[in-house]
Scaffold this active site. Structure first.
Site, PDB file in Angstrom:
ATOM      1  N   MET A 121     -14.930-111.216 -38.448  1.00 36.03           N
ATOM      2  CA  MET A 121     -14.902-110.542 -39.747  1.00 36.03           C
ATOM      3  C   MET A 121     -14.031-109.292 -39.743  1.00 36.03           C
ATOM      4  SD  MET A 121     -16.435-112.271 -41.988  1.00 36.03           S
ATOM      5  CE  MET A 121     -16.483-110.995 -43.252  1.00 36.03           C
ATOM      6  N   ASN A 166     -23.901-110.835 -43.261  1.00 34.05           N
ATOM      7  CA  ASN A 166     -24.849-110.458 -42.214  1.00 34.05           C
ATOM      8  C   ASN A 166     -24.150-109.943 -40.961  1.00 34.05           C
ATOM      9  OD1 ASN A 166     -27.558-110.547 -40.820  1.00 34.05           O
ATOM     10  ND2 ASN A 166     -26.459-112.055 -39.588  1.00 34.05           N
ATOM     11  N   SER A 209     -29.220-101.392 -43.954  1.00 32.32           N
ATOM     12  CA  SER A 209     -30.099-100.784 -42.947  1.00 32.32           C
ATOM     13  C   SER A 209     -30.639 -99.470 -43.480  1.00 32.32           C
ATOM     14  CB  SER A 209     -29.299-100.531 -41.662  1.00 32.32           C
ATOM     15  OG  SER A 209     -29.994 -99.668 -40.774  1.00 32.32           O
ATOM     16  N   TYR A 230     -22.244 -96.737 -37.395  1.00 32.14           N
ATOM     17  CA  TYR A 230     -23.001 -97.813 -38.050  1.00 32.14           C
ATOM     18  C   TYR A 230     -23.568 -97.342 -39.383  1.00 32.14           C
ATOM     19  CZ  TYR A 230     -26.496-101.550 -38.558  1.00 32.14           C
ATOM     20  OH  TYR A 230     -27.250-102.597 -39.012  1.00 32.14           O
ATOM     21  N   SER A 290     -20.964 -97.003 -42.069  1.00 26.52           N
ATOM     22  CA  SER A 290     -20.498 -98.314 -42.534  1.00 26.52           C
ATOM     23  C   SER A 290     -21.503 -98.954 -43.489  1.00 26.52           C
ATOM     24  CB  SER A 290     -20.225 -99.244 -41.346  1.00 26.52           C
ATOM     25  OG  SER A 290     -21.431 -99.688 -40.738  1.00 26.52           O
ATOM     26  N   LYS A 291     -22.786 -98.807 -43.194  1.00 27.45           N
ATOM     27  CA  LYS A 291     -23.802 -99.415 -44.045  1.00 27.45           C
ATOM     28  C   LYS A 291     -23.978 -98.652 -45.356  1.00 27.45           C
ATOM     29  CE  LYS A 291     -24.927-102.947 -41.510  1.00 27.45           C
ATOM     30  NZ  LYS A 291     -24.699-104.339 -41.973  1.00 27.45           N
TER      31      LYS A 291
END
Length: 246
Positions: A63, A89, A144, A157, A160-161
């Site tokens: 991805m 996902n 998340s 992380y 990014s979320k």
């Protein structure tokens, strides 16, 4: 949405929640296509599902690779027809043990953003247009609690979320009235390899099973029309019947 006969594309589907979603959706009669960087693992998942009589297909793609996205969208449509449900996902933590932001290499942040944010943007661009023309479709962003809480060492992380969630809200605003709906779903903490990589000291007995979370996410997809498009939803709050949870 009745999932029987629907074409579903799931990224990051060779293990953990992605694998559980493959099975849960296949059980509903959906025609599922799973994507993973690991072709062998993805083929093994599909083989198990086919042995049980389900329609399942495997594709290998990264991805984070710009050149992989349009071929992926085309290959998926060739296998099962126009995609009705797209589930983002696939994600990466970046280097583990998780570093402080001051110790995070720019290249590592870039890689996390490519996989967790830019890849989903590109794939949605390739698939949402045909959804708009058909007047229906569901796109799910798996997010998340790190998107809304500032956890030390979860910088790349979490950023990014957070961006992925806002991307879903903007898509929803821009495509309002087209019949294409977007859901930002927080699956909660699960007993997965990714969680073990991030928090190796965690007690697995305190974590949700990916299979149970997948059942709740499928219920959210089936009821997508009752949720505001772009909404942030928590899988743990979804009620499922005993027969669905079995």
């Amino acid at each position: 949405m009745k999932l029987e006969g629907k074409a579903v594309l799931i990224t990051g589907a060779s293990r953990g929640l992605g694998e559980a979603l493959m099975e849960a959706l296949a059980r509903k009669g959906a025609r599922v296509v799973g994507v993973s960087r690991n072709a062998g693992e993805m083929e093994a998942v599909v083989s198990r599902l086919r042995a049980r009589g389900y329609e399942a297909h495997a594709l290998a793609a990264d991805m984070g690779d710009k050149e992989a996205i349009h071929p992926l969208a085309g290959a998926a449509a060739a296998l099962v027809g126009p995609i009705d449900v797209l589930i983002h996902n696939a994600s990466t933590l970046g280097p583990t043990p998780l570093p402080l932001l001051l110790d995070t290499a720019c290249e590592d942040l870039g890689r996390v953003l490519d996989v967790n944010l830019v890849g989903p943007f590109r794939l949605t661009k390739a698939i949402a247009g045909p959804m708009v023309l058909r007047g229906e479709g569901v796109v799910v962003h798996l997010t998340s609690d790190a998107a809304v809480a500032a956890y030390p060492r979860w910088g790349a992380y979490g950023v990014s979320k957070a961006a992925l969630e806002h991307l879903g809200r903007i898509w929803a605003a821009e495509l309002e009235g087209t019949g294409v709906r977007f859901l930002n779903v927080d699956p909660g903490e699960m007993d997965t390899r990714m969680h073990r990589d991030a928090i190796p000291e965690a007690d697995p007995s305190t974590l949700a099973r990916p299979e149970d979370v997948a059942t709740r996410i499928v219920a959210l997809i089936e009821s997508a029309h009752v949720h505001p498009s772009g909404a942030r939803l928590e899988a743990a709050r979804v009620q499922v019947s005993p027969s669905e949870a079995a």
